[in-house]
Motif scaffolding. Structure first.
Motif, PDB file in Angstrom:
ATOM      1  N   PHE A   1       0.937  -1.244   0.109  1.00 29.90           N
ATOM      2  CA  PHE A   1       0.029   0.044  -0.022  1.00 29.90           C
ATOM      3  C   PHE A   1       0.888   1.287  -0.030  1.00 29.90           C
ATOM      4  O   PHE A   1       0.719   2.297  -0.654  1.00 29.90           O
ATOM      5  CB  PHE A   1      -0.974   0.070   1.174  1.00 29.90           C
ATOM      6  CG  PHE A   1      -1.853   1.359   1.337  1.00 29.90           C
ATOM      7  CD1 PHE A   1      -3.221   1.183   0.536  1.00 29.90           C
ATOM      8  CD2 PHE A   1      -1.360   2.243   2.041  1.00 29.90           C
ATOM      9  CE1 PHE A   1      -3.832   2.425   0.833  1.00 29.90           C
ATOM     10  CE2 PHE A   1      -2.224   3.518   2.361  1.00 29.90           C
ATOM     11  CZ  PHE A   1      -3.382   3.489   1.524  1.00 29.90           C
ATOM     12  N   ILE A   2       1.926   1.287   0.824  1.00 31.74           N
ATOM     13  CA  ILE A   2       3.054   2.497   1.037  1.00 31.74           C
ATOM     14  C   ILE A   2       3.461   2.687  -0.294  1.00 31.74           C
ATOM     15  O   ILE A   2       3.671   3.853  -0.671  1.00 31.74           O
ATOM     16  CB  ILE A   2       3.771   2.378   2.016  1.00 31.74           C
ATOM     17  CG1 ILE A   2       2.988   2.476   3.588  1.00 31.74           C
ATOM     18  CG2 ILE A   2       4.775   3.436   2.118  1.00 31.74           C
ATOM     19  CD1 ILE A   2       3.908   2.307   4.585  1.00 31.74           C
ATOM     20  N   ILE A   3       3.942   1.709  -0.959  1.00 33.56           N
ATOM     21  CA  ILE A   3       4.841   1.758  -2.280  1.00 33.56           C
ATOM     22  C   ILE A   3       3.940   2.157  -3.423  1.00 33.56           C
ATOM     23  O   ILE A   3       4.319   2.969  -4.241  1.00 33.56           O
ATOM     24  CB  ILE A   3       5.404   0.200  -2.703  1.00 33.56           C
ATOM     25  CG1 ILE A   3       6.509  -0.050  -1.633  1.00 33.56           C
ATOM     26  CG2 ILE A   3       5.794   0.400  -4.033  1.00 33.56           C
ATOM     27  CD1 ILE A   3       7.093  -1.403  -1.794  1.00 33.56           C
ATOM     28  N   ARG A   4       2.706   1.697  -3.424  1.00 32.52           N
ATOM     29  CA  ARG A   4       1.655   2.052  -4.420  1.00 32.52           C
ATOM     30  C   ARG A   4       1.486   3.662  -4.156  1.00 32.52           C
ATOM     31  O   ARG A   4       1.161   4.387  -5.041  1.00 32.52           O
ATOM     32  CB  ARG A   4       0.360   1.441  -4.087  1.00 32.52           C
ATOM     33  CG  ARG A   4      -0.848   1.680  -5.217  1.00 32.52           C
ATOM     34  CD  ARG A   4      -1.995   1.598  -4.578  1.00 32.52           C
ATOM     35  NE  ARG A   4      -3.044   1.987  -5.570  1.00 32.52           N
ATOM     36  CZ  ARG A   4      -4.262   2.030  -5.484  1.00 32.52           C
ATOM     37  NH1 ARG A   4      -4.590   2.393  -4.083  1.00 32.52           N
ATOM     38  NH2 ARG A   4      -5.134   2.286  -6.197  1.00 32.52           N
ATOM     39  N   GLU A   5       1.269   3.967  -2.912  1.00 30.05           N
ATOM     40  CA  GLU A   5       0.909   5.481  -2.641  1.00 30.05           C
ATOM     41  C   GLU A   5       2.113   6.414  -3.068  1.00 30.05           C
ATOM     42  O   GLU A   5       1.777   7.402  -3.926  1.00 30.05           O
ATOM     43  CB  GLU A   5       0.578   5.666  -1.073  1.00 30.05           C
ATOM     44  CG  GLU A   5       0.230   6.881  -0.623  1.00 30.05           C
ATOM     45  CD  GLU A   5       0.396   6.824   1.076  1.00 30.05           C
ATOM     46  OE1 GLU A   5      -0.557   7.747   1.453  1.00 30.05           O
ATOM     47  OE2 GLU A   5       1.159   6.290   1.699  1.00 30.05           O
ATOM     48  N   ILE A   6       3.514   5.700  -3.060  1.00 29.76           N
ATOM     49  CA  ILE A   6       4.508   6.565  -3.537  1.00 29.76           C
ATOM     50  C   ILE A   6       4.403   6.654  -4.981  1.00 29.76           C
ATOM     51  O   ILE A   6       4.496   7.710  -5.476  1.00 29.76           O
ATOM     52  CB  ILE A   6       5.828   6.010  -2.960  1.00 29.76           C
ATOM     53  CG1 ILE A   6       5.985   6.058  -1.675  1.00 29.76           C
ATOM     54  CG2 ILE A   6       7.014   6.591  -3.665  1.00 29.76           C
ATOM     55  CD1 ILE A   6       7.175   5.398  -0.894  1.00 29.76           C
ATOM     56  N   PHE A   7       4.215   5.592  -5.565  1.00 29.60           N
ATOM     57  CA  PHE A   7       4.380   5.547  -6.971  1.00 29.60           C
ATOM     58  C   PHE A   7       3.185   6.499  -7.533  1.00 29.60           C
ATOM     59  O   PHE A   7       3.310   7.313  -8.472  1.00 29.60           O
ATOM     60  CB  PHE A   7       3.891   4.203  -7.612  1.00 29.60           C
ATOM     61  CG  PHE A   7       5.040   3.372  -7.598  1.00 29.60           C
ATOM     62  CD1 PHE A   7       6.269   3.764  -7.705  1.00 29.60           C
ATOM     63  CD2 PHE A   7       5.054   1.772  -7.691  1.00 29.60           C
ATOM     64  CE1 PHE A   7       7.517   2.905  -7.728  1.00 29.60           C
ATOM     65  CE2 PHE A   7       6.093   1.087  -7.350  1.00 29.60           C
ATOM     66  CZ  PHE A   7       7.354   1.534  -7.716  1.00 29.60           C
ATOM     67  N   LEU A   8       1.856   6.435  -6.838  1.00 32.17           N
ATOM     68  CA  LEU A   8       0.824   7.523  -7.464  1.00 32.17           C
ATOM     69  C   LEU A   8       1.075   8.818  -7.335  1.00 32.17           C
ATOM     70  O   LEU A   8       0.707   9.627  -8.083  1.00 32.17           O
ATOM     71  CB  LEU A   8      -0.472   6.956  -6.966  1.00 32.17           C
ATOM     72  CG  LEU A   8      -0.903   5.583  -7.363  1.00 32.17           C
ATOM     73  CD1 LEU A   8      -2.515   5.005  -6.287  1.00 32.17           C
ATOM     74  CD2 LEU A   8      -1.361   5.526  -8.716  1.00 32.17           C
ATOM     75  N   GLY A   9       1.856   9.207  -6.342  1.00 32.21           N
ATOM     76  CA  GLY A   9       2.165  10.205  -5.642  1.00 32.21           C
ATOM     77  C   GLY A   9       3.187  10.999  -6.750  1.00 32.21           C
ATOM     78  O   GLY A   9       3.113  12.199  -7.120  1.00 32.21           O
ATOM     79  N   GLU A  10       3.940  10.046  -7.261  1.00 30.32           N
ATOM     80  CA  GLU A  10       4.807  10.464  -8.532  1.00 30.32           C
ATOM     81  C   GLU A  10       4.245  10.919  -9.721  1.00 30.32           C
ATOM     82  O   GLU A  10       4.554  11.646 -10.596  1.00 30.32           O
ATOM     83  CB  GLU A  10       5.841   9.265  -8.755  1.00 30.32           C
ATOM     84  CG  GLU A  10       6.630   9.236  -7.405  1.00 30.32           C
ATOM     85  CD  GLU A  10       8.113  10.294  -7.420  1.00 30.32           C
ATOM     86  OE1 GLU A  10       8.146  10.965  -8.618  1.00 30.32           O
ATOM     87  OE2 GLU A  10       8.741  10.320  -6.381  1.00 30.32           O
ATOM     88  N   VAL A  11       3.029  10.165  -9.939  1.00 28.63           N
ATOM     89  CA  VAL A  11       2.184  10.555 -11.114  1.00 28.63           C
ATOM     90  C   VAL A  11       1.024  11.600 -10.779  1.00 28.63           C
ATOM     91  O   VAL A  11       0.403  11.842 -11.701  1.00 28.63           O
ATOM     92  CB  VAL A  11       1.514   9.377 -11.918  1.00 28.63           C
ATOM     93  CG1 VAL A  11       2.693   8.427 -12.168  1.00 28.63           C
ATOM     94  CG2 VAL A  11       0.682   8.585 -10.924  1.00 28.63           C
ATOM     95  N   GLY A  12       1.282  12.136  -9.540  1.00 30.98           N
ATOM     96  CA  GLY A  12       0.343  13.399  -9.390  1.00 30.98           C
ATOM     97  C   GLY A  12      -0.895  13.126  -8.751  1.00 30.98           C
ATOM     98  O   GLY A  12      -1.756  14.112  -8.450  1.00 30.98           O
ATOM     99  N   ILE A  13      -1.110  11.793  -8.177  1.00 30.57           N
ATOM    100  CA  ILE A  13      -2.254  11.546  -7.429  1.00 30.57           C
ATOM    101  C   ILE A  13      -1.850  11.493  -6.071  1.00 30.57           C
ATOM    102  O   ILE A  13      -1.179  10.933  -5.527  1.00 30.57           O
ATOM    103  CB  ILE A  13      -2.783   9.959  -7.835  1.00 30.57           C
ATOM    104  CG1 ILE A  13      -3.129   9.894  -9.366  1.00 30.57           C
ATOM    105  CG2 ILE A  13      -4.089   9.688  -6.976  1.00 30.57           C
ATOM    106  CD1 ILE A  13      -3.546   8.736  -9.759  1.00 30.57           C
ATOM    107  N   LYS A  14      -2.208  12.821  -5.353  1.00 27.58           N
ATOM    108  CA  LYS A  14      -1.795  13.092  -3.787  1.00 27.58           C
ATOM    109  C   LYS A  14      -3.051  12.954  -3.130  1.00 27.58           C
ATOM    110  O   LYS A  14      -2.916  12.960  -1.946  1.00 27.58           O
ATOM    111  CB  LYS A  14      -1.449  14.563  -4.129  1.00 27.58           C
ATOM    112  CG  LYS A  14      -0.676  14.954  -4.899  1.00 27.58           C
ATOM    113  CD  LYS A  14       0.946  14.403  -4.746  1.00 27.58           C
ATOM    114  CE  LYS A  14       2.131  14.800  -5.514  1.00 27.58           C
ATOM    115  NZ  LYS A  14       3.551  14.026  -5.314  1.00 27.58           N
TER     116      LYS A  14
END
Length: 407
Positions: free
Chosen positions: A378-391
């Motif tokens: 979940f945390i890694i997914r959160e990081i990846f999505l943050g990198e593509v602008g989903i904050k």
């Protein structure tokens, strides 16, 4: 058309030796592996290929026993796995990368494609639009009508390299006077500005599937992959991939994704170099039941450690890195003691890396590691999505919530 566990008769040849077309039998097994059985060798007698070196490509036209149709097939990286010479020669050639189309391709020698089409049951269920318009009335008399009109394509992304859009495909099956059906599938179509050969499609497919794994937050491969030639012939990739473990998911809302898809895809392609190692490592184990939970855990900890090192602070200890990432996650308020949990994760990593007995008692056991892996994913997914602008804060899946209660 179901191609699997079936025999076909046809003619086959290698592109550099078109004058030597060989009548052979083809068998496609349940995994999509295609095997040609022939009384003649495909390799020229004087060729240095005579031996174990693979043939780059074998082409063929097939007759289907079930239907009066001619199919076209391309078999890549073909290797010889059986040879018997004598009064009656016999050869077998196998390909793990074969594509087929239920039509006669006059330009079958063309090795270039310009569109990749991906379909998945998860995509079908996620996209809310459909071409069906159902009308039912079962109160007075049994009455069901369904009308179908193909929806318009949904544009997702366009730049100088790709045009990505959702395409609705439907097929009808009218079996007789009292039986009919319509099936609709949703495809992610990736049209390229420049034509490509099949080996180049692998990276494109992987990149798009990885992004949708993150958007839907469940491990999956496409159920169907097709390649469109520059002459608009659709070839289906025959090989079936291993099923992945399906976890409880909390996907991104489709409308949100559609409204922001141009930015999301743009950043995803932009971040491929920066996140390449983290992406490769994550998807090498994510959803893979054949990987030990301890190895999956070590991979996830390594991804988090390296992400912090390369993007937050170069010099720091593992516990501090984990502590920072946990505190900056949307699940931070669900963890009673982040410092203590970070220490436990660090000890568990050290124990399974160095096998020092002094760490065993304080480290997580196999069941606890299995549960912790969901949280780390979940945390890694959160990081990846943050990198593509989903904050925006992500919805926490129930399997992560259950584990959070324990820590």
């Amino acid at each position: 058309m179901d191609y699997y566990n079936k025999y076909f008769e046809g003619i086959f040849w290698i592109p550099d030796n078109e004058d030597k077309k060989i009548i052979s039998t083809l068998y496609i097994d349940d995994k999509g592996i295609a095997t040609i059985t022939s009384l003649q060798s495909f390799e020229p007698e004087t060729s240095v290929l005579h031996g174990n070196k693979n043939l780059a490509l074998v082409l063929g036209y097939l007759n289907c026993h079930d239907e009066s149709k001619t199919y076209s097939i391309k078999l890549y990286d073909v290797y010889k796995n059986y040879q018997l010479t004598g009064s009656l020669n016999k050869f077998k050639y196998t390909s793990n990368l074969a594509i087929i189309t239920p039509s006669f391709d006059r330009n079958i020698n063309d090795r270039t494609y310009n569109t990749i089409m991906l379909n998945s049951d998860l995509i079908n269920n996620w996209v809310p639009f459909t071409g069906f318009n159902f009308k039912t009335d079962i109160e007075d008399s049994f009455e069901i009508n369904h009308l179908y009109k193909q929806p318009d394509i949904i544009n997702l992304f366009k730049n100088k390299d790709f045009d990505i859009y959702i395409f609705f495909r439907a097929s009808s099956n009218f079996k007789g006077r009292r039986s009919s059906s319509i099936n609709e599938s949703v495809f992610i179509n990736i049209k390229t500005a420049e034509s490509f050969e099949i080996k180049s499609s692998k990276n494109i497919i992987a990149s798009i599937e990885h992004l949708f794994n993150l958007i839907l937050f469940t491990p999956f491969y496409s159920n169907s992959i097709e390649l469109r030639t520059t002459d608009s012939i659709n070839y289906k990739l025959l090989k079936r991939r291993n099923k992945l473990e399906t976890n409880i998911t909390q996907k991104i809302n489709f409308k949100f994704f559609k409204d922001n898809s141009q930015k999301i895809f743009s950043k995803w392609f932009e971040k491929q170099v920066k996140l390449e190692l983290a992406i490769l490592n994550f998807f090498s184990v994510y959803g893979n039941n054949e990987v030990f939970v301890e190895n999956k855990f070590l991979t996830y900890i390594s991804i988090l450690e390296n992400y912090h090192k390369n993007n937050i602070k170069k010099d720091d200890c593992l516990k501090t890195r984990l502590n920072y990432l946990l505190k900056n996650s949307c699940i931070s308020h669900n963890i009673n003691d982040i410092d203590k949990f970070s220490e436990t994760l660090k000890i568990t990593r050290n124990y399974h890396t160095h096998l020092e007995e002094k760490h065993k008692e304080k480290s997580l056991n196999s069941l606890e590691i299995h549960q912790a892996n969901y949280l780390l994913e979940f945390i890694i997914r959160e990081i990846f999505l943050g990198e593509v602008g989903i904050k925006e804060p992500l919805k926490i899946p129930s399997n992560v919530e259950k584990y959070l209660v324990k820590i």
